[in-house]
Design a protein around this motif. Structure first.
Motif, mmCIF file in Angstrom:
data_model
loop_
_atom_site.group_PDB
_atom_site.id
_atom_site.type_symbol
_atom_site.label_atom_id
_atom_site.label_comp_id
_atom_site.label_asym_id
_atom_site.label_seq_id
_atom_site.Cartn_x
_atom_site.Cartn_y
_atom_site.Cartn_z
ATOM 1 N N VAL A 5 0.857 -1.186 0.000
ATOM 2 C CA VAL A 5 0.000 0.000 0.000
ATOM 3 C C VAL A 5 0.892 1.234 0.000
ATOM 4 O O VAL A 5 2.000 1.214 0.529
ATOM 5 N N VAL A 6 0.394 2.307 -0.593
ATOM 6 C CA VAL A 6 1.165 3.536 -0.700
ATOM 7 C C VAL A 6 0.927 4.404 0.536
ATOM 8 O O VAL A 6 -0.208 4.749 0.847
ATOM 9 N N LEU A 7 2.014 4.761 1.212
ATOM 10 C CA LEU A 7 1.944 5.617 2.393
ATOM 11 C C LEU A 7 2.268 7.073 2.073
ATOM 12 O O LEU A 7 1.793 7.971 2.760
ATOM 13 N N ALA A 8 3.107 7.302 1.042
ATOM 14 C CA ALA A 8 3.486 8.671 0.675
ATOM 15 C C ALA A 8 3.567 8.785 -0.838
ATOM 16 O O ALA A 8 4.098 7.902 -1.510
ATOM 17 N N ASP A 9 3.009 9.886 -1.356
ATOM 18 C CA ASP A 9 3.004 10.162 -2.799
ATOM 19 C C ASP A 9 4.421 10.270 -3.347
ATOM 20 O O ASP A 9 5.343 10.660 -2.624
ATOM 21 N N GLY A 10 4.538 10.008 -4.645
ATOM 22 C CA GLY A 10 5.800 10.254 -5.313
ATOM 23 C C GLY A 10 5.846 9.666 -6.702
ATOM 24 O O GLY A 10 5.124 8.724 -7.015
ATOM 25 N N GLN A 11 6.697 10.251 -7.524
ATOM 26 C CA GLN A 11 6.982 9.731 -8.860
ATOM 27 C C GLN A 11 8.010 8.614 -8.724
ATOM 28 O O GLN A 11 8.934 8.712 -7.914
ATOM 29 N N VAL A 12 7.858 7.562 -9.533
ATOM 30 C CA VAL A 12 8.818 6.466 -9.537
ATOM 31 C C VAL A 12 9.229 6.225 -10.985
ATOM 32 O O VAL A 12 8.368 6.134 -11.868
ATOM 33 N N ARG A 13 10.539 6.125 -11.191
ATOM 34 C CA ARG A 13 11.094 5.956 -12.532
ATOM 35 C C ARG A 13 12.122 4.827 -12.541
ATOM 36 O O ARG A 13 12.750 4.563 -11.514
ATOM 37 N N PRO A 14 12.351 4.221 -13.694
ATOM 38 C CA PRO A 14 13.470 3.279 -13.794
ATOM 39 C C PRO A 14 14.764 3.992 -13.402
ATOM 40 O O PRO A 14 14.976 5.155 -13.743
ATOM 41 N N GLY A 15 15.594 3.290 -12.637
ATOM 42 C CA GLY A 15 16.851 3.860 -12.165
ATOM 43 C C GLY A 15 16.765 4.452 -10.775
ATOM 44 O O GLY A 15 17.803 4.735 -10.154
ATOM 45 N N ASP A 16 15.548 4.641 -10.253
ATOM 46 C CA ASP A 16 15.391 5.176 -8.897
ATOM 47 C C ASP A 16 15.948 4.183 -7.873
ATOM 48 O O ASP A 16 15.782 2.969 -8.005
ATOM 49 N N ALA A 17 16.555 4.729 -6.829
ATOM 50 C CA ALA A 17 17.054 3.911 -5.728
ATOM 51 C C ALA A 17 15.893 3.449 -4.860
ATOM 52 O O ALA A 17 14.845 4.088 -4.804
ATOM 53 N N ILE A 18 16.112 2.316 -4.187
ATOM 54 C CA ILE A 18 15.142 1.773 -3.229
ATOM 55 C C ILE A 18 15.859 1.617 -1.895
ATOM 56 O O ILE A 18 16.932 1.006 -1.831
ATOM 57 N N SER A 19 15.267 2.158 -0.846
ATOM 58 C CA SER A 19 15.795 1.915 0.497
ATOM 59 C C SER A 19 14.722 1.198 1.309
ATOM 60 O O SER A 19 13.531 1.347 1.055
ATOM 61 N N VAL A 20 15.168 0.414 2.277
ATOM 62 C CA VAL A 20 14.272 -0.431 3.070
ATOM 63 C C VAL A 20 14.316 -0.009 4.539
ATOM 64 O O VAL A 20 15.398 0.199 5.097
ATOM 65 N N GLU A 21 13.137 0.094 5.136
ATOM 66 C CA GLU A 21 13.016 0.321 6.571
ATOM 67 C C GLU A 21 12.239 -0.861 7.138
ATOM 68 O O GLU A 21 11.076 -1.078 6.771
ATOM 69 N N LEU A 22 12.880 -1.618 8.005
ATOM 70 C CA LEU A 22 12.227 -2.783 8.591
ATOM 71 C C LEU A 22 11.383 -2.367 9.787
ATOM 72 O O LEU A 22 11.745 -1.438 10.514
#
Length: 180
Positions: A152-169
């Motif tokens: 589910v989406v918690l915060a709006d934003g544009q997503v593009r190929p090449g974007d970084a992904i960070s993880v919060e456990l």
């Protein structure tokens, strides 16, 4: 290596595959702007038939590009978006994440992982044998579903190929992903 988005896809119609795009926009509480599965309540047809008031825990579908690599090595012809995913990732163990893990996609978009995608017979309609190829068994004989995760989406934003992904456990104890 850093986790990244390799492709983004969206489809306004309830079709199996989604078309790759240059970008998608995630909207908090709804999902992917313009996607057939966007909404606060469930949009998956079989789930709507059972109870259309259920919360939509499947606003965004993510698949790891490594699955596409594995399937192509096995003789299948699959590309980003073919199995209905919105976001294709690389270098992140999506299936190993706990329920409630949060993924920051690009600068602003935030997705909370709700569970596993439960693969269905539509995979075999796309390409014969694909359903069996995305299912496996672990050392204890438990079924392993490899066809990605839902969120589910918690915060709006544009997503593009090449974007970084960070993880919060989430705080422990971590709960393993179950089908949603």
């Amino acid at each position: 290596m850093s986790a990244l988005v390799t492709s983004v896809s969206c489809g306004a119609d309830h079709l199996f595959s989604k078309r790759p795009r240059g970008r998608i926009r995630l909207i908090a509480g709804l999902g992917v702007e313009g996607d057939a599965h966007s909404g606060r309540t469930v949009k998956h047809r079989s789930r709507v038939a059972r109870d259309p008031s259920q919360p939509n825990l499947r606003q965004v579908h993510l698949i790891h590009a490594e699955l596409h690599d594995e399937l192509r090595a096995g003789g299948f012809t699959v590309s980003a978006g073919d199995m209905g995913e919105n976001v294709t990732t690389r270098d992140i163990d999506l299936l190993g994440l706990p329920t409630g893990a949060r993924l920051r996609l690009g600068d602003a978009a935030l997705v909370e992982v709700t569970g596993l995608r439960n693969p269905c017979a539509q995979l075999d309609k796309f390409e014969e044998g694909l359903l069996a190829a995305v299912l496996d068994r672990d050392a204890e004989g438990n079924l392993v579903r490899k066809s990605g995760v839902m969120g589910v989406v918690l915060a709006d934003g544009q997503v593009r190929p090449g974007d970084a992904i960070s993880v919060e456990l989430p705080s422990p104890p971590h709960q393993p992903l179950e089908p949603v």
